[in-house]
Design a protein around this motif. Structure first.
Motif, PDB file in Angstrom:
ATOM      1  N   PRO A 128       0.806  -1.224   0.000  1.00  0.00           N
ATOM      2  CA  PRO A 128       0.000   0.000   0.000  1.00  0.00           C
ATOM      3  C   PRO A 128       0.837   1.270   0.000  1.00  0.00           C
ATOM      4  O   PRO A 128       0.357   2.326  -0.400  1.00  0.00           O
ATOM      5  N   THR A 129       2.102   1.184   0.441  1.00  0.00           N
ATOM      6  CA  THR A 129       2.958   2.368   0.428  1.00  0.00           C
ATOM      7  C   THR A 129       3.630   2.576  -0.930  1.00  0.00           C
ATOM      8  O   THR A 129       4.163   3.648  -1.192  1.00  0.00           O
ATOM      9  N   ASN A 130       3.598   1.560  -1.766  1.00  0.00           N
ATOM     10  CA  ASN A 130       4.128   1.657  -3.125  1.00  0.00           C
ATOM     11  C   ASN A 130       3.150   0.975  -4.074  1.00  0.00           C
ATOM     12  O   ASN A 130       3.454  -0.055  -4.675  1.00  0.00           O
TER      13      ASN A 130
ATOM     14  N   ASN B   4      -0.277  -0.094 -10.358  1.00  0.00           N
ATOM     15  CA  ASN B   4      -1.449  -0.028 -11.220  1.00  0.00           C
ATOM     16  C   ASN B   4      -1.947  -1.441 -11.526  1.00  0.00           C
ATOM     17  O   ASN B   4      -1.166  -2.320 -11.885  1.00  0.00           O
ATOM     18  N   GLY B   5      -3.226  -1.661 -11.351  1.00  0.00           N
ATOM     19  CA  GLY B   5      -3.797  -2.979 -11.566  1.00  0.00           C
ATOM     20  C   GLY B   5      -3.811  -3.836 -10.322  1.00  0.00           C
ATOM     21  O   GLY B   5      -4.367  -4.934 -10.332  1.00  0.00           O
ATOM     22  N   VAL B   6      -3.204  -3.344  -9.255  1.00  0.00           N
ATOM     23  CA  VAL B   6      -3.211  -4.075  -7.977  1.00  0.00           C
ATOM     24  C   VAL B   6      -3.982  -3.248  -6.952  1.00  0.00           C
ATOM     25  O   VAL B   6      -5.169  -3.461  -6.745  1.00  0.00           O
ATOM     26  N   GLU B   7      -3.309  -2.271  -6.334  1.00  0.00           N
ATOM     27  CA  GLU B   7      -3.995  -1.454  -5.320  1.00  0.00           C
ATOM     28  C   GLU B   7      -4.826  -0.316  -5.919  1.00  0.00           C
ATOM     29  O   GLU B   7      -5.621   0.307  -5.219  1.00  0.00           O
TER      30      GLU B   7
ATOM     31  N   PRO C  46     -11.448   0.657  -0.588  1.00  0.00           N
ATOM     32  CA  PRO C  46     -11.108  -0.308   0.457  1.00  0.00           C
ATOM     33  C   PRO C  46     -11.364  -1.746   0.010  1.00  0.00           C
ATOM     34  O   PRO C  46     -10.596  -2.652   0.339  1.00  0.00           O
ATOM     35  N   GLY C  47     -12.433  -1.955  -0.742  1.00  0.00           N
ATOM     36  CA  GLY C  47     -12.756  -3.299  -1.212  1.00  0.00           C
ATOM     37  C   GLY C  47     -11.705  -3.858  -2.149  1.00  0.00           C
ATOM     38  O   GLY C  47     -11.342  -5.039  -2.065  1.00  0.00           O
TER      39      GLY C  47
ATOM     40  N   GLN D 126      -6.323   1.240   7.058  1.00  0.00           N
ATOM     41  CA  GLN D 126      -4.959   1.761   7.135  1.00  0.00           C
ATOM     42  C   GLN D 126      -4.263   1.644   5.782  1.00  0.00           C
ATOM     43  O   GLN D 126      -3.628   2.595   5.313  1.00  0.00           O
ATOM     44  N   ALA D 127      -4.388   0.485   5.159  1.00  0.00           N
ATOM     45  CA  ALA D 127      -3.775   0.276   3.844  1.00  0.00           C
ATOM     46  C   ALA D 127      -4.381   1.204   2.803  1.00  0.00           C
ATOM     47  O   ALA D 127      -3.689   1.748   1.939  1.00  0.00           O
ATOM     48  N   HIS D 128      -5.701   1.399   2.888  1.00  0.00           N
ATOM     49  CA  HIS D 128      -6.405   2.266   1.947  1.00  0.00           C
ATOM     50  C   HIS D 128      -5.867   3.690   1.995  1.00  0.00           C
ATOM     51  O   HIS D 128      -5.605   4.313   0.955  1.00  0.00           O
TER      52      HIS D 128
END
Length: 221
Positions: free
Chosen positions: A23-25, A28-31, A187-188, A204-206
């Motif tokens: 989530p900090t990096n 595209n296509g993942v997070e 978030p989903g 948190q990750a979001h």
């Protein structure tokens, strides 16, 4: 042999994409995903626009709201948050109609939290026009002014255009956030891609993903 090798390479790439998902990096296509057609932004200067597609009846939006408010406060003058109510009931969606009316009256900030509390804590039904009009009249809004704005040309025009706006942003669920008119996340999506189940960890990750996307957008301004 070649077929086995090809399957092995595909499997290895999937493992690698999962291993490097962060989530900090964000990738595209993942997070997050990038809209096929970037949308115009209303933010000026170096500020980054963040659009939240939400719905008053959405439990996930209600859960997100306190953290989102804190995140916006932390961002300060780096961003501008704009909310769009997803018209789940079509071009005459009553909740979206309510949101647009409050925006036009300059009452969105004042009433936003109250509506969430009414729907999710007090269990008030606000899914029909008459329910909404009755509720706002009992909660500090002048009914005559509300109805004048509710029926105004400007509000009705925006309400009819909402399905087209939603399609342009490729928003199909709530909450969905768009950074700088082009980067979409939620978030989903993050829970699914990072295989997180704990709600606090998801949020948190979001927000870490949003931090990274805002920085990415700001770097191009």
């Amino acid at each position: 042999m070649r077929r086995s090798l090809r399957f092995a390479l595909v499997a290895a790439s999937l493992v690698a994409s999962t291993a490097f998902a962060s989530p900090t990096n964000p990738q595209n296509g993942v997070e997050y995903t990038t809209l096929s057609t970037p949308q115009p932004v209303q933010a000026v200067g170096k500020k980054v626009e963040v659009v939240e597609f939400f719905a008053y009846h959405c439990p996930a939006c209600f859960s997100l709201e306190p953290g989102l408010a804190e995140w916006v406060k932390k961002q300060g003058d780096k961003i501008v948050l704009r909310r769009i109510h997803l018209p789940f009931q079509g071009p005459a969606d009553p909740e979206a109609h309510l949101h647009l009316t409050l925006q036009a009256m300059g009452k969105e900030a004042e009433m936003h939290g109250k509506i969430f509390q009414a729907v999710h804590v007090q269990r008030v039904r606000l899914m029909k026009d008459e329910q909404i009009i009755d509720w706002v009249a009992k909660n500090g809004i002048d009914k005559a002014k509300f109805m004048e704005t509710w029926n105004s040309f400007g509000v009705m025009t925006k309400l009819r255009r909402l399905p087209q706006v939603t399609t342009s942003y490729q928003a199909t669920g709530t909450p969905t956030l768009i950074v700088d008119g082009k980067y979409q996340t939620s978030p989903g999506l993050i829970a699914d891609k990072l295989k997180i189940q704990d709600r606090n960890q998801i949020l948190q990750a979001h927000f870490q993903v949003l931090d990274a996307l805002v920085a990415k957008a700001a770097a191009t301004k």
